[in-house]
Scaffold this active site. Structure first.
Site, PDB file in Angstrom:
ATOM      1  N   HIS A 192       0.842  -1.198   0.000  1.00 33.87           N
ATOM      2  CA  HIS A 192       0.000   0.000   0.000  1.00 33.87           C
ATOM      3  C   HIS A 192       0.880   1.252   0.000  1.00 33.87           C
ATOM      4  CE1 HIS A 192      -2.615  -2.983   2.259  1.00 33.87           C
ATOM      5  NE2 HIS A 192      -3.431  -2.629   1.294  1.00 33.87           N
TER       6      HIS A 192
ATOM      7  N   GLN B 170      -8.845  -7.338 -10.864  1.00 32.75           N
ATOM      8  CA  GLN B 170      -9.534  -6.149 -10.325  1.00 32.75           C
ATOM      9  C   GLN B 170      -9.133  -4.911 -11.123  1.00 32.75           C
ATOM     10  OE1 GLN B 170      -9.982  -5.221  -5.978  1.00 32.75           O
ATOM     11  NE2 GLN B 170      -8.140  -4.028  -6.320  1.00 32.75           N
TER      12      GLN B 170
ATOM     13  N   ARG C  73      -3.355 -10.337   4.433  1.00 35.15           N
ATOM     14  CA  ARG C  73      -3.726 -11.675   4.913  1.00 35.15           C
ATOM     15  C   ARG C  73      -2.514 -12.494   5.360  1.00 35.15           C
ATOM     16  NH1 ARG C  73      -7.634 -11.091   0.600  1.00 35.15           N
ATOM     17  NH2 ARG C  73      -9.744 -11.500   1.369  1.00 35.15           N
TER      18      ARG C  73
HETATM   19  P1  AMP Z   1      -6.315  -4.238  -0.253  1.00 34.39           P
HETATM   20  O1  AMP Z   1      -6.182  -3.397   0.983  1.00 34.39           O
HETATM   21  O2  AMP Z   1      -5.723  -5.596  -0.123  1.00 34.39           O
HETATM   22  O3  AMP Z   1      -7.694  -4.210  -0.840  1.00 34.39           O
HETATM   23  O4  AMP Z   1      -5.386  -3.521  -1.336  1.00 34.39           O
HETATM   24  C1  AMP Z   1      -5.558  -2.170  -1.660  1.00 34.39           C
HETATM   25  C2  AMP Z   1      -4.735  -1.881  -2.887  1.00 34.39           C
HETATM   26  O5  AMP Z   1      -3.377  -2.172  -2.636  1.00 34.39           O
HETATM   27  C3  AMP Z   1      -5.174  -2.742  -4.089  1.00 34.39           C
HETATM   28  O6  AMP Z   1      -5.120  -1.959  -5.262  1.00 34.39           O
HETATM   29  C4  AMP Z   1      -4.121  -3.816  -4.102  1.00 34.39           C
HETATM   30  O7  AMP Z   1      -3.906  -4.353  -5.385  1.00 34.39           O
HETATM   31  C5  AMP Z   1      -2.905  -3.054  -3.633  1.00 34.39           C
HETATM   32  N1  AMP Z   1      -1.914  -3.977  -3.093  1.00 34.39           N
HETATM   33  C6  AMP Z   1      -2.105  -4.877  -2.095  1.00 34.39           C
HETATM   34  N2  AMP Z   1      -0.984  -5.598  -1.907  1.00 34.39           N
HETATM   35  C7  AMP Z   1      -0.089  -5.156  -2.819  1.00 34.39           C
HETATM   36  C8  AMP Z   1       1.248  -5.529  -3.146  1.00 34.39           C
HETATM   37  N3  AMP Z   1       1.899  -6.495  -2.491  1.00 34.39           N
HETATM   38  N4  AMP Z   1       1.864  -4.869  -4.144  1.00 34.39           N
HETATM   39  C9  AMP Z   1       1.204  -3.886  -4.822  1.00 34.39           C
HETATM   40  N5  AMP Z   1      -0.046  -3.499  -4.565  1.00 34.39           N
HETATM   41  C10 AMP Z   1      -0.684  -4.126  -3.578  1.00 34.39           C
END
Ligand code: AMP
Length: 278
Positions: free
Chosen positions: A34, A151, A185
């Site tokens: 993030h 997504q 996770r």
């Molecule tokens: P989430 O909080 O998991 O819904 O993720 C929020 C945003 O952060 C989404 O656009 C995810 O694709 C991105 N994101 C989560 N993990 C990663 C990662 N390891 N590398 C790049 N983007 C990420």
């Protein structure tokens, strides 16, 4: 950093700050993945808004929703340090005052592939919340991680088809030192599961090597799955980045492809993917 809890506060903030806003939607429990999206948003815009909302409409598995990690104080600290201007963290009743809407934003073709084939209703829930967040935040650019590649593709399609005036920016996958894609996770993995999880990236590399050696799609997928024997697989696929389907043949000069994996370790659903460059 302003902490905004209602949609009205969020709208007022965007009206009062009409210059270029970069927006990063998240479900919180923030990590460096993030953080990288936020840094990029800061570099490319006048201000940055981050949302934290664990969206019940996109959890097809209620147990996964219940277990989703939440720690807003920790997240706020990280966002302050990252120079974020405002965080939008509404309650569920604020976002869905009449309950989760039955309105479905759906792409039959793209949602029948990869995660969409297994997580029924998930992407409809994602598109609905992303659409509404874009209305409330009104950003110039919104940043999405390519870890959630399907997504990203669906959001780009929705923005085009609903004629929304925002640029969708895809950001590279951020990994731990052993290659595991960062994810909120991951904290739910046991030590043993965490060690095993690095095998996902190894398998993706093996598939990319097979692509580079000139193998055809079926054989590349075979390499991917062979590297994941012993994993509790949901899917392991090699897909065209536009159709999200396995190509009959690789078009090596102009085509772009990704190997994508979803599997369970310790009951935790993990996803990852890798680009095959031309
Ligand atoms: P989430 O909080 O998991 O819904 O993720 C929020 C945003 O952060 C989404 O656009 C995810 O694709 C991105 N994101 C989560 N993990 C990663 C990662 N390891 N590398 C790049 N983007 C990420």
């Amino acid at each position: 950093m302003q902490i905004l809890r209602t949609c009205a506060e969020m709208r007022d903030f965007s009206r009062a700050n009409p210059s270029r806003t970069g927006f990063v939607p998240t479900m919180g429990y923030l990590h460096e993945g993030h953080g990288t999206l936020i840094q990029q948003a800061r570099a490319e815009n006048d201000r940055v808004v981050v949302s934290i909302f664990v969206n019940p409409a996109q959890f097809n598995d209620p147990a996964d929703f219940e277990k989703y990690p939440i720690d807003l104080d920790r997240d706020f600290d990280m966002l302050r340090r990252g120079g974020v201007d405002a965080v939008f963290c509404p309650r569920t009743s604020e976002v869905y005052p009449a309950g989760v809407p039955t309105l479905k934003l759906r792409y039959d073709d793209l949602m029948s592939e990869l995660c969409g084939r297994y997580r029924h209703g998930h992407f409809e829930g994602v598109l609905l919340i992303v659409h509404n967040l874009l209305l409330w935040v009104n950003p110039s650019r919104a940043y999405f991680g390519l870890k959630d590649f399907q997504q990203y593709v669906l959001v780009k399609h929705m923005v085009r088809d609903l004629s929304l005036t925002v640029e969708i920016v895809g950001c590279e996958i951020i990994r731990e030192s052993d290659g595991l894609a960062m994810s909120s996770r991951n904290v739910r993995l046991s030590a043993e599961g965490r060690a095993k999880a690095s095998g996902i990236y190894q398998a993706l590399i093996r598939a990319r090597d097979a692509y580079r050696r000139g193998l055809d799609p079926v054989s590349v997928r075979g390499e991917l799955l062979a590297a994941l024997v012993g994993f509790d697989m949901e899917y392991g696929e090699v897909v065209d980045v536009d159709t999200l389907r396995q190509p009959e043949e690789f078009e090596r000069e102009f085509g772009a492809y990704r190997a994508a994996v979803a599997c369970y370790i310790d009951g935790v659903r993990l996803i990852d993917n890798i680009l095959f460059e031309s």
